[in-house]
Design a protein around this motif. Structure first.
Motif, PDB file in Angstrom:
ATOM      1  N   PHE A   1       0.819  -1.214   0.000  1.00 47.26           N
ATOM      2  CA  PHE A   1       0.000   0.000   0.000  1.00 47.26           C
ATOM      3  C   PHE A   1       0.854   1.265   0.000  1.00 47.26           C
ATOM      4  O   PHE A   1       0.382   2.338   0.348  1.00 47.26           O
ATOM      5  CB  PHE A   1      -0.935  -0.008   1.221  1.00 47.26           C
TER       6      PHE A   1
ATOM      7  N   ASN B   1      -3.729  -2.149  -6.257  1.00 47.53           N
ATOM      8  CA  ASN B   1      -5.058  -1.702  -6.664  1.00 47.53           C
ATOM      9  C   ASN B   1      -5.540  -2.409  -7.925  1.00 47.53           C
ATOM     10  O   ASN B   1      -6.711  -2.779  -8.040  1.00 47.53           O
ATOM     11  CB  ASN B   1      -5.048  -0.188  -6.898  1.00 47.53           C
TER      12      ASN B   1
ATOM     13  N   TYR C   1      -5.951   3.275   1.014  1.00 43.65           N
ATOM     14  CA  TYR C   1      -6.829   2.105   1.080  1.00 43.65           C
ATOM     15  C   TYR C   1      -8.153   2.308   0.346  1.00 43.65           C
ATOM     16  O   TYR C   1      -9.004   1.419   0.358  1.00 43.65           O
ATOM     17  CB  TYR C   1      -7.124   1.748   2.548  1.00 43.65           C
TER      18      TYR C   1
ATOM     19  N   LEU D   1      -8.846  -0.137  -2.550  1.00 43.07           N
ATOM     20  CA  LEU D   1      -9.136  -1.467  -2.009  1.00 43.07           C
ATOM     21  C   LEU D   1     -10.566  -1.519  -1.476  1.00 43.07           C
ATOM     22  O   LEU D   1     -11.289  -2.500  -1.720  1.00 43.07           O
ATOM     23  CB  LEU D   1      -8.146  -1.810  -0.892  1.00 43.07           C
ATOM     24  N   TYR D   2     -10.973  -0.476  -0.780  1.00 43.56           N
ATOM     25  CA  TYR D   2     -12.361  -0.391  -0.293  1.00 43.56           C
ATOM     26  C   TYR D   2     -13.337  -0.426  -1.469  1.00 43.56           C
ATOM     27  O   TYR D   2     -14.337  -1.151  -1.444  1.00 43.56           O
ATOM     28  CB  TYR D   2     -12.537   0.895   0.517  1.00 43.56           C
TER      29      TYR D   2
END
Length: 212
Positions: free
Chosen positions: A8, A16, A186, A189-190
């Motif tokens: 990340f 991603n 993040y 990713l969410y």
């Protein structure tokens, strides 16, 4: 922790992109199983692991001895379409870099977590990212599965608006949570996790829904 910092941090674009492809594949796998359950529905389908037996004849019709013999194992009937999942994965891999760049740019345009900033980011996401990803989805799959560009264009024209209507209900609340609580690194990713849920619907629109 060191690996997570790299995933990340330095390799965020790769993380991603791959996660977007994997979540797209997962959404399609769930939808394919759902389609199978919808077709061969019975009470203990999931509790039996898909191994219960179903009768081919309709329960409303009088069954003859010959019809009663037409009993098939639902598990053997289920054949996963791996080409379809592969195509969905490829579309996800295309969408990944777009998400990565777009949400980084969006934070520069409307930084912070104030109400005005969140509303602006949510509005731009719905105005730009939503139709772009839907066009990539239907256009990409259309080009991989159809012989003519015109057919892919027609599918986009027919299904885009219907998909976008549902998109407008699903994504604004999800994005408000994203922009308010999720750190920038993040966010894709969410989005990918939420997309897995949303892709069940997209997979239905693409393969199971019928339009004139």
């Amino acid at each position: 922790m060191h690996i997570l910092r790299k995933l990340f941090g330095r390799y965020l674009l790769v993380t991603n992109t791959i996660s977007c492809g994997l979540m797209m594949a997962a959404g399609d796998m769930i939808q394919q199983r759902r389609e199978h359950w919808k077709r061969y529905r019975y009470e203990d389908y999931f509790s039996s692991g898909g191994t219960a037996r179903v009768i081919a004849a309709s329960p409303e019709e009088d069954t003859t001895e010959e019809e009663e013999k037409k009993i098939m194992d639902a598990a053997t009937l289920y054949e996963h379409n791996y080409v379809r999942t592969r195509n969905m994965t490829l579309v996800g891999l295309i969408q990944g870099p777009f998400h990565h760049c777009f949400y980084g740019l969006l934070e520069k345009i409307a930084p912070g977590k104030k109400a005005r900033s969140i509303i602006k980011k949510t509005f731009l996401d719905q105005l730009i990212a939503s139709p772009t990803c839907l066009i990539i989805f239907f256009g990409g799959l259309g080009l991989m599965e159809r012989d003519k560009v015109e057919e892919a264009y027609r599918e986009i024209k027919v299904k885009l608006i219907e998909a976008w209507k549902v998109d407008c209900c699903f994504w604004p609340p999800a994005q408000c949570v994203n922009f308010l609580f999720v750190p920038l690194q993040y966010r894709v990713l969410y989005i990918n996790v939420m997309t897995m849920v949303y892709d069940i619907f997209l997979s239905h629109i693409k393969y199971d829904a019928h339009y004139d």
